[in-house]
Design an enzyme around this catalytic site. Structure first.
Site, PDB file in Angstrom:
ATOM      1  N   HIS A  90       0.953  -1.133   0.151  1.00  0.00           N
ATOM      2  CA  HIS A  90      -0.149   0.184   0.182  1.00  0.00           C
ATOM      3  C   HIS A  90       0.832   1.130   0.042  1.00  0.00           C
ATOM      4  O   HIS A  90       1.715   1.399   0.843  1.00  0.00           O
ATOM      5  CB  HIS A  90      -0.922  -0.034   1.343  1.00  0.00           C
ATOM      6  N   GLU A 129      -5.106   0.372  -7.195  1.00  0.00           N
ATOM      7  CA  GLU A 129      -5.376   1.566  -6.529  1.00  0.00           C
ATOM      8  C   GLU A 129      -4.353   2.482  -6.993  1.00  0.00           C
ATOM      9  O   GLU A 129      -3.169   2.485  -6.641  1.00  0.00           O
ATOM     10  CB  GLU A 129      -5.407   1.325  -4.822  1.00  0.00           C
TER      11      GLU A 129
END
Length: 259
Positions: A102, A169
């Site tokens: 992430h 993402e």
């Protein structure tokens, strides 16, 4: 095997213990109410939480069929690694998934592609599905070029037949008021499927400010342009999933769109 349709949520570090209890109680109850005809109403849903909350969530949500996991794991195995939480231990506890790569961890903690790749190998080697968060830093970057470099390192130690989930993402959409435009998502999702076509157990979800209406808009656009390969297998919510009712509404949305 991971289901074909997936709806997930990462609570980041927002939940207190009381918040976690409330979220789990609402979701467990409503999954049963809304999908009473299913033997496992949570099948296809997943949740990634901080380590201390994992046993609680397994206890409350595991019986529904929801897959529970964490937001990270250690690059190291058992040993003299103070503060680390190994894949072995997480697997023993019952973790089925772990988030890796992430941008928040990359930017705030300096995680490198090499470390992410080692962690992915650790996860896969102990029966934990790595959720690799991948995407380009800003709209001016070529998603294929950026993610090819990511995948080359992150998947190096993950067997081709292992379960892998890619959460597309784009960094520029994370924390933004709106998700990436549907046309962009459809194009990139199709590209990722092409790039990783040699992985039979691949699942692909969209994140990055995903919220109610995001998945339907992506599916509608994909069908409009005739790009079935551009339809993700589901969606991964961040802050918009903190409200359990909002999460449940997105479960309804995704299941309806892919029915």
């Amino acid at each position: 095997m991971l289901p074909k349709v997936l709806i997930g949520h990462s609570s980041k570090s927002y939940f207190s213990l009381a918040d976690a209890h409330r979220w789990a109680d609402v979701v467990a109850g409503e999954l049963q109410n809304r999908y009473a005809d299913r033997p496992h109403p949570g099948d296809g849903t997943f949740l990634c939480v901080p380590y201390p909350l994992l046993p609680l969530m397994i206890d409350k949500l595991g019986p529904s069929g929801m897959a529970l996991g964490t937001q990270d794991l250690s690059q190291f195995g058992p040993g003299a690694y103070t503060g680390e939480v190994s894949a072995e231990l997480l697997s023993e506890i019952g973790s089925r998934l772990t988030m890796l790569g992430h941008p928040e961890r990359v930017n705030l903690l300096g995680e490198t592609e090499e470390v992410i790749g080692i962690k992915a190998g650790q996860a896969a080697g102990h029966g934990i599905t790595p959720i690799l968060v991948a995407g380009e830093p800003d709209p001016s970057h070529d998603p294929r070029e950026v993610m090819q470099a990511q995948f080359d390192v992150r998947l190096k130690d993950v067997p081709l037949d292992a379960e892998v989930m890619i959460a597309y993402e784009p960094t520029w959409a994370i924390g933004a008021p709106e998700p990436a435009p549907p046309a962009h998502v459809v194009k990139v999702v199709a590209t990722i499927r092409e790039m990783l076509a040699d992985r039979p157990n691949l699942r692909l979800v969209y994140g990055g400010s995903a919220q109610k209406g995001t998945f339907k808009a992506i599916v509608d656009h994909a069908r409009e342009v005739g790009s079935t390969e551009g339809i993700p297998d589901g969606v991964f919510l961040g802050r918009f999933g903190l409200d359990p009712h909002a999460f449940l509404d997105v479960v309804d949305e995704v299941r309806t769109a892919l029915a």
